[in-house]
Design a protein around this motif. Sequence first.
Motif, PDB file in Angstrom:
ATOM      1  N   ASN A   3       0.826  -1.193   0.000  1.00 42.87           N
ATOM      2  CA  ASN A   3       0.000   0.000   0.000  1.00 42.87           C
ATOM      3  C   ASN A   3       0.871   1.258   0.000  1.00 42.87           C
ATOM      4  O   ASN A   3       1.887   1.300   0.658  1.00 42.87           O
ATOM      5  CB  ASN A   3      -0.836  -0.061   1.285  1.00 42.87           C
ATOM      6  N   ASP A   4       0.480   2.268  -0.766  1.00 43.10           N
ATOM      7  CA  ASP A   4       1.305   3.472  -0.770  1.00 43.10           C
ATOM      8  C   ASP A   4       0.840   4.507   0.254  1.00 43.10           C
ATOM      9  O   ASP A   4       1.047   5.692   0.109  1.00 43.10           O
ATOM     10  CB  ASP A   4       1.357   4.084  -2.176  1.00 43.10           C
ATOM     11  N   ASN A   5       0.189   4.011   1.275  1.00 39.84           N
ATOM     12  CA  ASN A   5      -0.256   4.902   2.333  1.00 39.84           C
ATOM     13  C   ASN A   5       0.946   5.386   3.135  1.00 39.84           C
ATOM     14  O   ASN A   5       1.651   4.610   3.750  1.00 39.84           O
ATOM     15  CB  ASN A   5      -1.214   4.133   3.242  1.00 39.84           C
ATOM     16  N   SER A   6       1.185   6.690   3.111  1.00 36.80           N
ATOM     17  CA  SER A   6       2.417   7.200   3.700  1.00 36.80           C
ATOM     18  C   SER A   6       2.304   7.456   5.198  1.00 36.80           C
ATOM     19  O   SER A   6       3.299   7.587   5.878  1.00 36.80           O
ATOM     20  CB  SER A   6       2.808   8.488   3.001  1.00 36.80           C
TER      21      SER A   6
ATOM     22  N   MET B   1      -4.877   2.090  -2.195  1.00 36.64           N
ATOM     23  CA  MET B   1      -5.409   3.370  -1.745  1.00 36.64           C
ATOM     24  C   MET B   1      -6.573   3.138  -0.785  1.00 36.64           C
ATOM     25  O   MET B   1      -7.410   2.289  -0.996  1.00 36.64           O
ATOM     26  CB  MET B   1      -5.913   4.187  -2.937  1.00 36.64           C
ATOM     27  N   SER B   2      -6.627   3.908   0.237  1.00 41.52           N
ATOM     28  CA  SER B   2      -7.733   3.781   1.179  1.00 41.52           C
ATOM     29  C   SER B   2      -8.146   5.168   1.647  1.00 41.52           C
ATOM     30  O   SER B   2      -7.514   6.159   1.295  1.00 41.52           O
ATOM     31  CB  SER B   2      -7.305   2.943   2.379  1.00 41.52           C
ATOM     32  N   ASN B   4      -7.687   6.339   4.373  1.00 39.58           N
ATOM     33  CA  ASN B   4      -6.667   6.885   5.264  1.00 39.58           C
ATOM     34  C   ASN B   4      -5.680   7.788   4.547  1.00 39.58           C
ATOM     35  O   ASN B   4      -4.871   8.437   5.178  1.00 39.58           O
ATOM     36  CB  ASN B   4      -5.881   5.748   5.934  1.00 39.58           C
ATOM     37  N   ASP B   5      -5.742   7.778   3.218  1.00 42.71           N
ATOM     38  CA  ASP B   5      -4.829   8.619   2.464  1.00 42.71           C
ATOM     39  C   ASP B   5      -5.051  10.092   2.726  1.00 42.71           C
ATOM     40  O   ASP B   5      -4.197  10.914   2.455  1.00 42.71           O
ATOM     41  CB  ASP B   5      -4.969   8.361   0.961  1.00 42.71           C
ATOM     42  N   ASP B  19       3.121  13.155   1.869  1.00 47.23           N
ATOM     43  CA  ASP B  19       4.365  13.087   2.648  1.00 47.23           C
ATOM     44  C   ASP B  19       5.542  12.584   1.825  1.00 47.23           C
ATOM     45  O   ASP B  19       6.655  13.081   1.957  1.00 47.23           O
ATOM     46  CB  ASP B  19       4.173  12.185   3.877  1.00 47.23           C
ATOM     47  N   ILE B  20       5.278  11.585   0.969  1.00 46.81           N
ATOM     48  CA  ILE B  20       6.378  11.046   0.158  1.00 46.81           C
ATOM     49  C   ILE B  20       6.878  12.113  -0.809  1.00 46.81           C
ATOM     50  O   ILE B  20       8.078  12.279  -1.013  1.00 46.81           O
ATOM     51  CB  ILE B  20       5.930   9.769  -0.591  1.00 46.81           C
TER      52      ILE B  20
END
Lengths: 98, 210
Positions: A3-6, B1-2, B4-5, B19-20
């Motif tokens: 997941n790309d959730n940062s 993707m969720s 929480n993004d 953030d990235i």
Amino acid sequence: MQNDNSKHEHHVTGYGTYILVWLALIALTSITVTVSGIDFGMAALGIALFIAAIKSALVINIFMHIKFDEAIFKVFLLVSLFTLLVIFILTFFDVVNR
Amino acid sequence: MSQNDHAVTANDQHVHRDDIGSKMGMWLFLFTELLLFGGMFLIYAVYRFQHTELFKLAALELDTAVGTLNTIILLTSSLTVALAITALQKGNKFLSILNLVITIVFALTFMVNKFFEWSVKFSHGIYPGSEDLTSKQNGEILFFGLYYVMTGLHGLHVVIGVALLTYVLVLIIKNKITSENFIKLENSGLYWHLVDLIWIFLFPLFYLIH
């Protein structure tokens, strides 16, 4: 890390890891200072730079988190270090052959 | 993707945050810094290659003890800024603030040492353009020129680092940087580690030539 959730999957480095790295950095510093007192002739610069490179690798990988970050950051880093290396090699090619 | 993004505020509004992307921008900036200092290390390398013996002679003027002390100070400040990030991530605001304050104190101590170190050089008549220095041989003049420019530019980075870390410290105290939103602290930490990295190379190249 699919997941790309940062925000919610952020790797948190433990206090212990950082303290170990710090101890290693201090140890390497005392080694490099001690070694500089011994006459290694031409090898001295190589040894000093080798120790500095190990220290940098520790700082970049652990303190700067590169080891745990996305691969793209490693690519960035390698490209810039490679660029710097090329500049050094080309310049010395010129300086030595003048 | 969720879902929480997106950070959710108290009003349940979605606030975009990347953030990235922020970190990527910071790393790109660090690479420009790397090339800035890289150019100076290149000049150092060429002149040391051409004036090996005079560089050794000139380096005897530098105080290895002060250099070693400053190395330990900077390495330790790198540790404390890293600990400050972990502390905040774990939700320990107090420990994070404490570590940041220690980092800033170490940074200022580094500059105080640098001040005394340079003062001693100045009192020995060694400063850019001084009579004593210009009467020396070319290799020695180049060594001290590089010494002042490189440690000077590094010192400037230390001062900027102090300003940056102080700004971040205030944001943490005001709860603008939290365990959920700490990218500014992380990026400032990256900058501080870069200052440490540069010093890791400056130290053996200037203070440890015997």
